[in-house]
Structure formats: C-alpha cells, structure tokens
Design a protein around this motif. Sequence first.
Motif, PDB file in Angstrom:
ATOM      1  N   ASP A 225       0.866  -1.175   0.000  1.00 19.35           N
ATOM      2  CA  ASP A 225       0.000   0.000   0.000  1.00 19.35           C
ATOM      3  C   ASP A 225       0.898   1.218   0.000  1.00 19.35           C
ATOM      4  O   ASP A 225       1.378   1.635   1.051  1.00 19.35           O
ATOM      5  N   GLN A 226       1.146   1.760  -1.184  1.00 19.49           N
ATOM      6  CA  GLN A 226       2.122   2.841  -1.312  1.00 19.49           C
ATOM      7  C   GLN A 226       1.796   3.686  -2.535  1.00 19.49           C
ATOM      8  O   GLN A 226       1.534   3.144  -3.618  1.00 19.49           O
ATOM      9  N   ASP A 227       1.786   4.997  -2.377  1.00 17.78           N
ATOM     10  CA  ASP A 227       1.589   5.927  -3.500  1.00 17.78           C
ATOM     11  C   ASP A 227       0.354   5.590  -4.332  1.00 17.78           C
ATOM     12  O   ASP A 227       0.373   5.672  -5.564  1.00 17.78           O
ATOM     13  N   GLY A 228      -0.715   5.202  -3.635  1.00 12.70           N
ATOM     14  CA  GLY A 228      -1.968   4.931  -4.336  1.00 12.70           C
ATOM     15  C   GLY A 228      -2.073   3.550  -4.938  1.00 12.70           C
ATOM     16  O   GLY A 228      -3.103   3.204  -5.517  1.00 12.70           O
ATOM     17  N   VAL A 229      -1.015   2.754  -4.835  1.00 14.08           N
ATOM     18  CA  VAL A 229      -1.036   1.391  -5.372  1.00 14.08           C
ATOM     19  C   VAL A 229      -1.246   0.403  -4.227  1.00 14.08           C
ATOM     20  O   VAL A 229      -0.515   0.441  -3.226  1.00 14.08           O
ATOM     21  N   THR A 230      -2.242  -0.452  -4.370  1.00 13.11           N
ATOM     22  CA  THR A 230      -2.403  -1.532  -3.400  1.00 13.11           C
ATOM     23  C   THR A 230      -2.249  -2.873  -4.115  1.00 13.11           C
ATOM     24  O   THR A 230      -2.601  -3.007  -5.292  1.00 13.11           O
ATOM     25  N   ILE A 231      -1.710  -3.832  -3.387  1.00 14.39           N
ATOM     26  CA  ILE A 231      -1.544  -5.179  -3.940  1.00 14.39           C
ATOM     27  C   ILE A 231      -1.980  -6.175  -2.879  1.00 14.39           C
ATOM     28  O   ILE A 231      -1.632  -6.029  -1.701  1.00 14.39           O
ATOM     29  N   ARG A 232      -2.780  -7.151  -3.312  1.00 15.81           N
ATOM     30  CA  ARG A 232      -3.057  -8.251  -2.408  1.00 15.81           C
ATOM     31  C   ARG A 232      -2.845  -9.571  -3.135  1.00 15.81           C
ATOM     32  O   ARG A 232      -2.814  -9.604  -4.373  1.00 15.81           O
ATOM     33  N   VAL A 233      -2.702 -10.624  -2.352  1.00 14.64           N
ATOM     34  CA  VAL A 233      -2.395 -11.926  -2.940  1.00 14.64           C
ATOM     35  C   VAL A 233      -3.394 -12.969  -2.451  1.00 14.64           C
ATOM     36  O   VAL A 233      -4.056 -12.794  -1.421  1.00 14.64           O
ATOM     37  N   ALA A 234      -3.479 -14.036  -3.209  1.00 12.71           N
ATOM     38  CA  ALA A 234      -4.303 -15.183  -2.824  1.00 12.71           C
ATOM     39  C   ALA A 234      -3.606 -16.446  -3.318  1.00 12.71           C
ATOM     40  O   ALA A 234      -2.852 -16.403  -4.296  1.00 12.71           O
ATOM     41  N   PRO A 235      -3.869 -17.560  -2.639  1.00 14.32           N
ATOM     42  CA  PRO A 235      -3.234 -18.813  -3.076  1.00 14.32           C
ATOM     43  C   PRO A 235      -3.783 -19.266  -4.432  1.00 14.32           C
ATOM     44  O   PRO A 235      -4.954 -19.038  -4.744  1.00 14.32           O
ATOM     45  N   THR A 236      -2.927 -19.915  -5.214  1.00 14.09           N
ATOM     46  CA  THR A 236      -3.371 -20.569  -6.440  1.00 14.09           C
ATOM     47  C   THR A 236      -3.106 -22.071  -6.286  1.00 14.09           C
ATOM     48  O   THR A 236      -2.639 -22.511  -5.230  1.00 14.09           O
ATOM     49  N   ASP A 237      -3.419 -22.828  -7.328  1.00 14.78           N
ATOM     50  CA  ASP A 237      -3.265 -24.280  -7.242  1.00 14.78           C
ATOM     51  C   ASP A 237      -2.381 -24.781  -8.385  1.00 14.78           C
ATOM     52  O   ASP A 237      -2.836 -24.903  -9.528  1.00 14.78           O
ATOM     53  N   HIS A 238      -1.124 -25.018  -8.059  1.00 18.29           N
ATOM     54  CA  HIS A 238      -0.121 -25.474  -9.038  1.00 18.29           C
ATOM     55  C   HIS A 238       0.595 -26.689  -8.451  1.00 18.29           C
ATOM     56  O   HIS A 238       1.762 -26.925  -8.686  1.00 18.29           O
ATOM     57  N   ARG A 239      -0.157 -27.434  -7.610  1.00 20.25           N
ATOM     58  CA  ARG A 239       0.433 -28.561  -6.893  1.00 20.25           C
ATOM     59  C   ARG A 239       0.994 -29.614  -7.850  1.00 20.25           C
ATOM     60  O   ARG A 239       0.389 -29.841  -8.907  1.00 20.25           O
ATOM     61  N   PRO A 240       2.128 -30.221  -7.525  1.00 27.74           N
ATOM     62  CA  PRO A 240       2.794 -30.236  -6.218  1.00 27.74           C
ATOM     63  C   PRO A 240       3.677 -29.026  -5.920  1.00 27.74           C
ATOM     64  O   PRO A 240       4.387 -29.046  -4.906  1.00 27.74           O
ATOM     65  N   VAL A 241       3.642 -28.017  -6.777  1.00 30.29           N
ATOM     66  CA  VAL A 241       4.383 -26.793  -6.448  1.00 30.29           C
ATOM     67  C   VAL A 241       3.526 -26.005  -5.467  1.00 30.29           C
ATOM     68  O   VAL A 241       2.414 -25.588  -5.808  1.00 30.29           O
ATOM     69  N   GLU A 242       3.973 -25.819  -4.242  1.00 32.46           N
ATOM     70  CA  GLU A 242       3.214 -25.038  -3.281  1.00 32.46           C
ATOM     71  C   GLU A 242       4.119 -24.529  -2.176  1.00 32.46           C
ATOM     72  O   GLU A 242       5.143 -25.149  -1.882  1.00 32.46           O
TER      73      GLU A 242
END
Length: 275
Positions: free
Chosen positions: A138-155
């Motif tokens: 949250d900086q200079d008007g830019v916000t970023i959020r994340v969520a899990p994805t599903d690329h298993r077995p990469v986790e």
Amino acid sequence: MIEITLLGTGSPMVDANRAGPSTLVRAGDALFLVDCGRGVLQRAAAVGVGAANLTAVLLTHLHSDHITDLNDVITTRWVTTFVRSPLPIIGPPGTRAVVDGLLTALAPDISYRIAHHADITEPPALEVYEYTEGPVWDQDGVTIRVAPTDHRPVEPTIAFRVEYDGASVVLAGDSVPCDTLDQLSSGADALVHTVIRKDLVTLVPQQRLKDILDYHSSVEQAGATAARAGVGTLVLTHYVPPLAPGQEDQWRALAAGEFGGRIELGDDLLTVQVG
Ligand SMILES: [Zn+2]
Ligand SMILES: [Zn+2]
C-alpha cells in the motif's frame, strides 16, 4: 490506468524469440516486475526500463523458469546503478531461502566488487517478504493483495492483484482453476494468465512433457476463469507449446469459446492498458 507489458511469453523451453515468463506492471510511477524469467532485463531494456527503475519484484512461485534471472536483476541493480534503496521481493514462503541461496552463489562476485569499487561497500540491498494471502502493498496509491493458487505439487503459489486509480490487474501465474483465484480476479479489469494447449501437449510422445497437463490451465480453462470472475480483458502468456506465427487466432478462439470479453495474446513486449 495500469499498463501491462509481457516481457517474456516463453516457458521452460528455450525459444529464440520468447524470453522466459515475466510481466511488467506500471501503475502510476510504480513499476512491478512479476516473475523473472530468462532474458527479462534484455526485454525490459527494450521498453526503457532498467533494474534501477523497479519498485518491487513479485514472484508467483519458485519454479525455475519464473526465477532464472532473479540473480541478474539483483546483481545488475546493485552493481550497474546508483540506486541505494533496498529492492522489495515479495513471494510465497520459500522465497527467502531462494534469495539467500542466490546470494550464497553470488558471494564470490559480491566480494570481488566490494574489493574493487570504493563506493560499493555493502552486498545487494534486498527486503524479502513472504505471503500466501491478504494485503501485501500500500504505497503511493497502489495496493496489492495476494491469494493462493493451485499449481500442486508446487506449493505454496500465489497470484497478485494490483490496483491503482480505479484500475485492477490480476497476475495469476501458473495455476489450475481454483476458487481463490476466481475470488481474487473478481471484477478485475484484466487477468494475466499462463496457459498451455492441452489439445497439443496431449499428442506428444514424451511423458515428461505430458506431466505438465495436470498443473496448468489450458487456454479454455483460463477463458472459463476469466468468465467466472467477470474480468474485462484476458491476457494470455507463457505459451506451451510456443505460439507460432499465424496461430494467434486459433489460440484466441479457444479462449473465446469460454469468455466473451477482450482477449490479448502475442509476442514479447505486447502491451495492454486497462482502466
Ligand atoms: Zn510453474
Ligand atoms: Zn511456468
């Protein structure tokens, strides 16, 4: 407005015309490098962006094709520019260990340059953050959020949603369809999604290549994700097999069978503006 530039549309397969997976997101004065595939800084140079200009590096996951040139980004920013501010690197758990490992591999180089240049007295300045969900910036008007994805077995693997000035872009990385990606993408102006052609990969004789079928979205599945989330524009990248010249309409049609919005795909340096 947010501007998306596909710096690299390739995959683990070496391609003379496609750099490795990497996307540049420009939001106001901020520049985010999403993944660091093969040749990323050469492609960034083509749009006038250098390692010194990066606001932060965002890593969707730690597969080699998405981080091959992280060492180049770190070293080039450190030694060829006069930027003193630390580079934030935001990725899933495991990112810190990878960065520490890179710095170990770079230790001889780091010692040579500190010994040789009077104005270089410290190793590369980095700030590593690990997340699987929630707000991360949250900086200079830019916000970023994340969520899990599903690329298993990469986790764990994560997707990023960047918002600025009413515009929103989701970078999905590699994933099969999943609820958490749908929710993160809901109503976004653009969804950048990596894809494979399951109809073509199924035909190859090598089992090792067929192995990738179960943890990537097909073009059709990416289209279906875009439709469920109600995004405005679907941007396809990370083409497996490589998108051959003249096949753009064929790939676009597969996504369009599931998604009625705007679909963008093409070569490295394709730029899409939303918002
Ligand atoms: Zn991957
Ligand atoms: Zn990948």
